[in-house]
Design a protein around this motif. Structure first.
Motif, PDB file in Angstrom:
ATOM      1  N   HIS A 104     -96.645  61.058 -58.678  1.00 18.72           N
ATOM      2  CA  HIS A 104     -96.348  60.200 -57.526  1.00 18.72           C
ATOM      3  C   HIS A 104     -95.358  59.097 -57.850  1.00 18.72           C
ATOM      4  N   LEU A 105     -95.010  58.914 -59.105  1.00 21.18           N
ATOM      5  CA  LEU A 105     -94.099  57.844 -59.499  1.00 21.18           C
ATOM      6  C   LEU A 105     -92.662  58.348 -59.599  1.00 21.18           C
ATOM      7  N   ILE A 129     -96.232  60.500 -50.789  1.00 18.12           N
ATOM      8  CA  ILE A 129     -95.694  59.396 -51.598  1.00 18.12           C
ATOM      9  C   ILE A 129     -95.693  58.141 -50.736  1.00 18.12           C
ATOM     10  N   ASN A 130     -96.546  57.190 -51.086  1.00 18.77           N
ATOM     11  CA  ASN A 130     -96.675  55.973 -50.290  1.00 18.77           C
ATOM     12  C   ASN A 130     -95.763  54.854 -50.766  1.00 18.77           C
ATOM     13  N   ALA A 131     -95.306  54.913 -52.001  1.00 20.12           N
ATOM     14  CA  ALA A 131     -94.423  53.877 -52.535  1.00 20.12           C
ATOM     15  C   ALA A 131     -93.219  54.547 -53.181  1.00 20.12           C
ATOM     16  N   SER A 132     -92.040  54.288 -52.607  1.00 19.23           N
ATOM     17  CA  SER A 132     -90.811  54.842 -53.176  1.00 19.23           C
ATOM     18  C   SER A 132     -89.800  53.704 -53.331  1.00 19.23           C
ATOM     19  N   GLN A 133     -88.910  53.868 -54.304  1.00 19.03           N
ATOM     20  CA  GLN A 133     -87.848  52.896 -54.534  1.00 19.03           C
ATOM     21  C   GLN A 133     -86.743  53.135 -53.526  1.00 19.03           C
ATOM     22  N   VAL A 134     -86.082  52.072 -53.115  1.00 17.15           N
ATOM     23  CA  VAL A 134     -84.913  52.191 -52.238  1.00 17.15           C
ATOM     24  C   VAL A 134     -83.737  51.578 -52.981  1.00 17.15           C
ATOM     25  N   PHE A 135     -82.688  52.365 -53.158  1.00 18.84           N
ATOM     26  CA  PHE A 135     -81.500  51.917 -53.865  1.00 18.84           C
ATOM     27  C   PHE A 135     -80.370  51.694 -52.885  1.00 18.84           C
TER      28      PHE A 135
END
Length: 95
Positions: free
Chosen positions: A32-33, A87-93
């Motif tokens: 999930h990471l 996926i509840n937490a994702s990075q935004v670039f």
């Protein structure tokens, strides 16, 4: 699944740098990471998976034709990651 295991999984299941939708769903069940949303061409946003390994550090999720799966907004991409991959937490670039 640690970063090395993710890299081995990716090497065994797909081309470096590209991850089919089906394989991405399988991988999301294991790890999930490291999922992200990033700008793509023409004001669109792509989703993918990061690893820290040397082979290919970014793996973009692709559609059935092998093209990057893109979305109109960051919110749409994050919602897709949540709905389809859990996926509840994702990075935004940014750019």
């Amino acid at each position: 699944m640690d970063d090395g295991e993710v890299t081995l999984w990716l090497q065994e299941h797909g081309r470096a740098g590209k991850l089919s939708l089906e394989l991405a769903q399988q991988l999301a069940r294991e790890s999930h990471l490291g999922w992200y949303v990033a700008p793509h061409s023409h004001n669109r946003f792509a989703i993918g998976k990061l690893t820290l390994a040397k082979v290919s550090s970014r793996h973009i999720v692709t559609d059935a034709d092998g093209n990057a799966l893109t979305f109109d907004s960051v919110a749409d991409a994050k919602q897709f990651l949540q709905d389809k991959f859990g996926i509840n937490a994702s990075q935004v670039f940014g750019y």
